[in-house]
Write a protein that holds these residues in place. Structure first.
Motif, PDB file in Angstrom:
ATOM      1  N   ILE A  59       5.246  -4.926   8.573  1.00  0.00           N
ATOM      2  CA  ILE A  59       6.079  -5.754   7.714  1.00  0.00           C
ATOM      3  C   ILE A  59       7.349  -6.155   8.461  1.00  0.00           C
TER       4      ILE A  59
ATOM      5  N   GLU B  41       3.284  -0.917   1.070  1.00  0.00           N
ATOM      6  CA  GLU B  41       2.362  -1.117   2.190  1.00  0.00           C
ATOM      7  C   GLU B  41       1.547   0.153   2.456  1.00  0.00           C
TER       8      GLU B  41
ATOM      9  N   LYS C  66       2.577 -20.446   1.220  1.00  0.00           N
ATOM     10  CA  LYS C  66       2.073 -19.571   2.279  1.00  0.00           C
ATOM     11  C   LYS C  66       1.074 -18.538   1.768  1.00  0.00           C
ATOM     12  N   TYR C  67       1.355 -17.962   0.593  1.00  0.00           N
ATOM     13  CA  TYR C  67       0.556 -16.824   0.136  1.00  0.00           C
ATOM     14  C   TYR C  67      -0.237 -17.089  -1.140  1.00  0.00           C
TER      15      TYR C  67
ATOM     16  N   VAL D 193      -2.818 -14.278  -5.022  1.00  0.00           N
ATOM     17  CA  VAL D 193      -2.236 -13.670  -3.823  1.00  0.00           C
ATOM     18  C   VAL D 193      -3.113 -12.501  -3.392  1.00  0.00           C
ATOM     19  N   LYS D 194      -3.381 -12.387  -2.102  1.00  0.00           N
ATOM     20  CA  LYS D 194      -4.134 -11.246  -1.586  1.00  0.00           C
ATOM     21  C   LYS D 194      -3.269  -9.994  -1.651  1.00  0.00           C
TER      22      LYS D 194
ATOM     23  N   ALA E  72      -3.113  -7.500   0.294  1.00  0.00           N
ATOM     24  CA  ALA E  72      -2.537  -7.153   1.593  1.00  0.00           C
ATOM     25  C   ALA E  72      -1.295  -7.969   1.920  1.00  0.00           C
ATOM     26  N   ASP E  73      -1.166  -9.144   1.292  1.00  0.00           N
ATOM     27  CA  ASP E  73      -0.012 -10.005   1.572  1.00  0.00           C
ATOM     28  C   ASP E  73       1.207  -9.659   0.721  1.00  0.00           C
ATOM     29  N   SER E  74       1.026  -8.847  -0.316  1.00  0.00           N
ATOM     30  CA  SER E  74       2.119  -8.627  -1.269  1.00  0.00           C
ATOM     31  C   SER E  74       3.337  -7.932  -0.654  1.00  0.00           C
TER      32      SER E  74
ATOM     33  N   GLN F 288       4.652  -8.216   2.435  1.00  0.00           N
ATOM     34  CA  GLN F 288       5.437  -9.177   3.205  1.00  0.00           C
ATOM     35  C   GLN F 288       6.021 -10.258   2.298  1.00  0.00           C
ATOM     36  N   LEU F 289       5.267 -10.667   1.289  1.00  0.00           N
ATOM     37  CA  LEU F 289       5.798 -11.626   0.330  1.00  0.00           C
ATOM     38  C   LEU F 289       7.056 -11.055  -0.330  1.00  0.00           C
TER      39      LEU F 289
ATOM     40  N   ASP G 201       9.984 -11.053   2.068  1.00  0.00           N
ATOM     41  CA  ASP G 201      10.553 -12.387   2.228  1.00  0.00           C
ATOM     42  C   ASP G 201      11.378 -12.793   1.001  1.00  0.00           C
TER      43      ASP G 201
END
Length: 716
Positions: A3, A21, A80-81, A99-100, A102-104, A106-107, A110
Motif C-alpha cells: 500500500i 490489507e 480507477k477502481y 470495487v475489487k 483487493a483494491d479497497s 489502496q482506495l 488515497d
C-alpha cells in the motif's frame, strides 16, 4: 503490491488501512472465518454487493461536507477502481460500486490522503453524522449546527464505546425546528434552540425505520450545548450494555427504549455519568456567520444575462433550486440529481464550477442532491448555464418531482425489486402529466428496494418499498404503498401507514390516482399527511384496491422495471463458502485483542478508553466461558449476570454470586483515572488468563471442541 501511504494519512488511519490489507490476506488464506471478516470489513466501509466478488465502498462524509478537490479525488478513484459513478446517499455519504476487495486498502489510502475516511461507514458502529445541508446559510436557523456535527463525528470516531455494538447507531442535527435532517427517525436527533440567551438542543431518542419504524421520543426540550456530547456518550454506553445482540431484527435502540421506557433509559444514562470521558464538551463556534475569506473573486463574463434570466427554465430553476442565504447578498444553489448518481466526469466539471463561482464547501443533501454556497447574484445566470450543460440545472430540487431512492436490486443484497426503474418511471410520468409538481415542496416521495428503508420510504408523504406477490405458481415484483408519513401542517414528524401492495408495473397508475385525488379533494394549503389523516387509511385502500386485483394481470406485470426477463425473487449471493471454527477459541482470541487495545490506550493516558476496552475483555471472556457450557445470552448485561450465576463459587473466577457483576459494573461507579484504569486492566487480564486456563482444562477433560459452521449472512 504494498500500500502506498502519504504523509497526509494520520497514524490512526495508517494502522487501519494496513490492518485491512492484512485481514484481507488472512481471509483469502482461510485464517479468518467469513463472518468475522465480514464484521471487520463493514466497519471499514467495505460492503458486499449483490454481485459476487465485488464490493460497495461507502465514503463517510460528516454532515455531507466536501471540498472541490475532495470531489475530484473521489471521481478519480471511481474511474480507477469502480465504475466511474458517484452515488449520493440519504445519509450524505458517497458510494462507489463494483470495487475489487483487493483494491479497497489502496482506495482508502488515497481517500485519506485527501482527508476522507471509510472508518465506521458501515457495521455496528456510529454511522455518518448527518445534518441539514443548509446549516450555516439557513435564514431560519438559530445558529449554525455545522461545528456541532463535526464535533460529534470526531468524538465518536474510533471511540471504544461504539466499536462493537449490537447494531448500528444514527445521529442527525437539524438546522431549525423544521427538522430537515429527520431527527425524529434517528437514534439521537438534535434540533438547535436558544433559551435565555444560551445555546442548546432539543433531544429526540429512539427513532428508526426498517420493518418496524418508530418515531423518536423527546428526551428533553433543551439540553445546553456543552452537555450534548456527554449525553450521547451515556446513551451509547447504555445501548451497548443493554441492547439486544442475538435477534438482529430487535437489536436497534428503538426496541430497548420501547422495552424499558424513556424514564428508565434516562436513569441508566445518568448512572453512566461518573464514567464518561468528559463531563462537559464545549464546541468552538467562532466566525460561523462570516462570509468565507477564500471566496472566488471571479465575476461572470456572460454578456447577455437577461437572455438567460428570461428563459422559462431559468425562472423555474431560480424559484425551486436557489435561495438567498442568511448572509445578505449571497445565494445558495441546490442541484437535483436523478437517483443520486453522478458520473465522474460530471463531478470533476462540477468541482471546477465551485472553484470558479462558490465557496469551497459543497454539501451532499439528505435527498441525494448537492448544495453550493456563497454564490454572487450576478453570477447566477452563468452558474445556471454551466450546470445546465452538465444536466445539473433541472428545476424542482426537493419537490414532489424529486424522488429519493436507494439503488435497490442494481447492487444491494437485500433488495427485492428495482428501485431505480420505478423511480425513473414515476419521475417521467410526473414530468409529462403533472409539470407543476416541480414547484410543490410539500409532498415528498421516497422509494426503497425492500422494507429496510435506505430510501426512507416510511417518512415520506407517499412512500414505496420493493416487495413481491404470488399469483398461483408465479411470483411478480410488487410495491408496498405507504401514505401519511413525513411532516404535517404542525411540523410534526410522522411514520407512514402501509396501505396496500400492488404489482410494481402499476406504480405510475397508483401515483397518478393519488395525485389526482389530492388535487380534487384536498383543501387549499392542506398538507398531504393532514389530508391522509382526514380521509383515513381505508379511503386510500379502496382508492388503490383495483390496482391490486391479480385477475387483471398482463404478461409485463411479471417483469420488473429495467429488466426484460421474467421476475424471480433472489437472495443475494454469498461472498464465499461457509467455514468450520471453534467459536470459543475465536471469542477468546477476540478478548485478547481487546486487552491489547486497553494496554495501548493506557500507555497513551486515555484512561476512559482503556477502561472501556478492559470492560470489553470481561464481556468477551465471559461470553466465551458461557459458550463453553452452551449457554447463550442476548445482551452484555445478560452475559455478566449469567456468568456470575453459572461460575459462582469457582475460585479461579469469584467466590460468591454477585462478585463478578460488582467487579465488571464498577466501570461506571467512579471517574476514569490512571489508578482505576491500571487496576481494572490488571483484573481483566487476570480474568482472561483464568478463562483461558479453564478452557484448556475443559478441552483436555472433554475432548476437542465441536467445530461449528458459519455461513455468509447479509450485510446491512
Amino acid at each position: 503490491m504494498s500500500i502506498q501511504l502519504t504523509d497526509n494519512v494520520s497514524p490512526a488511519a495508517r494502522r487501519d488501512i494496513l490492518d485491512l490489507e492484512q485481514k484481507i490476506s488472512s481471509f483469502r488464506s482461510g485464517d479468518i472465518p467469513d463472518e468475522a471478516f465480514r464484521k471487520f470489513r463493514l466497519t471499514r466501509g467495505v460492503y458486499g454487493q449483490r454481485q459476487p466478488g465485488v464490493q460497495m465502498i461507502r465514503i463517510k462524509l460528516p454532515h455531507g461536507r466536501i471540498t472541490a478537490d475532495q470531489l475530484i479525488r473521489i471521481a478519480d478513484l471511481s474511474d480507477k477502481y469502480a465504475t466511474g459513478n458517484l452515488h449520493a446517499t440519504t445519509r450524505q455519504d458517497i458510494q462507489l460500486h463494483f470495487v475489487k476487495l483487493a483494491d479497497s486498502p489502496q482506495l482508502w489510502a488515497d481517500l485519506e490522503d485527501a482527508g476522507i475516511t471509510l472508518k465506521e461507514a458501515c457495521g455496528n458502529t456510529v454511522r455518518n453524522v448527518t445534518g441539514s445541508a443548509r446549516a450555516g446559510v439557513d435564514p431560519t436557523e438559530p445558529f449554525d449546527i455545522t461545528p456541532y456535527a463535526y464535533a460529534v463525528f470526531d468524538y465518536f470516531l474510533r471511540n471504544p464505546i461504539c466499536q462493537d455494538m449490537g447494531r448500528k447507531f444514527k445521529i442527525s442535527l437539524s438546522s431549525s425546528e423544521a427538522d430537515s435532517a429527520y431527527g425524529y427517525m434517528h437514534d439521537v436527533g438534535l434540533v438547535p434552540r436558544i433559551r435565555d440567551g444560551k445555546r442548546g438542543f432539543k433531544v429526540m431518542l429512539g427513532g428508526g425505520l426498517g420493518a418496524q419504524p418508530f418515531p423518536a421520543q423527546t428526551a428533553t426540550e433543551f439540553l445546553e450545548e456543552d452537555q450534548v456530547i456527554p449525553f450521547i456518550e451515556g446513551v451509547i454506553r447504555v445501548f451497548d450494555r443493554y441492547g439486544e445482540r442475538v435477534k438482529r431484527h430487535k437489536a436497534r435502540m428503538k426496541y430497548l427504549l420501547n422495552d424499558i421506557g424513556l424514564d428508565e433509559l434516562l436513569r441508566r444514562v445518568d448512572e453512566e455519568r461518573p464514567a464518561l470521558r468528559v463531563q462537559s464538551f464545549q464546541i468552538p463556534t467562532n466566525g460561523e456567520n462570516d462570509v468565507p475569506a477564500t471566496l472566488p473573486t471571479f465575476l461572470s463574463t456572460l454578456t447577455d444575462r437577461s437572455a438567460v434570466e428570461n428563459t422559462a427554465k431559468y425562472q423555474a430553476w431560480y424559484k425551486t433550486n436557489v435561495f438567498e442565504q442568511k448572509q445578505a447578498g449571497w445565494y445558495a444553489v441546490q442541484l437535483r440529481v436523478l437517483l443520486g448518481d453522478m458520473h465522474a466526469d460530471t463531478a470533476r466539471a462540477l468541482a471546477q464550477i465551485v472553484k470558479q463561482y462558490a465557496a469551497d464547501d459543497i454539501r451532499v443533501t439528505v435527498n441525494q442532491g448537492y448544495l453550493l454556497r456563497f454564490v454572487r447574484p450576478d453570477n447566477l445566470p452563468a452558474v445556471f448555464q454551466a450546470l445546465d450543460a452538465l444536466g445539473l440545472a433541472e428545476p424542482g430540487f426537493d419537490t414532489t418531482a424529486d424522488i429519493t431512492t436507494c439503488p435497490g436490486t442494481d447492487t444491494c443484497n437485500l433488495a427485492i425489486s428495482s428501485s431505480y426503474g420505478i423511480t425513473r418511471a414515476l419521475e417521467q410520468m410526473m414530468h409529462d402529466e403533472f409539470p407543476d409538481l416541480v414547484f410543490n415542496d410539500d409532498i415528498k416521495i421516497k422509494i426503497s428496494g425492500c422494507m429496510n428503508g435506505c430510501g426512507q420510504h416510511s417518512v415520506a408523504n407517499i412512500g414505496y418499498h420493493g416487495s413481491s406477490l404470488k399469483n398461483g405458481a408465479y411470483v411478480l415484483p410488487a410495491l408496498q404503498v405507504l401514505l401519511g408519513g413525513g411532516f404535517n401542517g404542525k411540523g410534526e414528524g410522522l411514520i407512514g401507514d402501509k396501505v396496500i401492495k400492488i404489482p410494481t408495473k402499476r406504480g405510475p397508475d397508483s401515483l397518478r390516482l393519488l395525485l389526482r385525488d389530492y388535487e380534487a379533494n384536498g383543501f387549499d394549503g392542506e398538507y398531504y399527511s393532514d389530508y391522509y389523516a382526514r380521509q383515513g387509511k381505508n379511503y386510500f385502500y379502496q382508492l388503490l384496491k383495483p390496482l391490486a386485483d391479480l385477475k387483471t394481470l398482463v404478461d409485463t406485470d411479471y417483469i420488473d422495471w429495467d429488466h426484460t426477463e421474467q421476475y424471480v425473487t433472489e437472495v443475494g449471493v454469498g461472498e464465499c463458502a461457509s467455514v468450520l471454527i471453534d467459536l470459543v477459541a475465536t471469542t477468546l482470541t477476540e478478548a485478547g485483542e481487546k486487552l491489547g487495545w486497553a494496554r495501548e490506550a493506557f500507555s497513551e493516558s486515555r484512561w476512559a478508553d482503556a477502561l472501556y476496552h478492559a470492560y470489553n475483555v470481561f464481556i468477551t471472556g465471559a461470553k466465551a466461558g458461557l459458550m463453553s457450557r452452551d449457554i447463550s445470552t442476548n445482551t452484555q448485561h445478560g452475559i455478566v449476570s449469567d456468568f456470575d450465576k453459572t461460575f459462582a463459587g469457582e475460585v479461579d473466577f469469584h467466590k460468591a454470586e454477585g462478585d463478578f457483576k460488582t467487579l465488571v459494573f464498577s466501570l461506571n461507579k467512579q471517574e476514569p483515572s490512571e489508578l482505576f484504569a491500571r487496576q481494572f486492566i490488571a483484573q481483566a487480564e487476570g480474568f482472561l488468563q483464568a478463562i483461558q486456563a479453564y478452557r484448556e482444562t475443559q478441552v483436555i477433560q472433554e475432548g476437542a471442541p465441536h467445530l461449528q459452521e458459519l455461513s455468509q449472512a447479509h450485510d446491512s
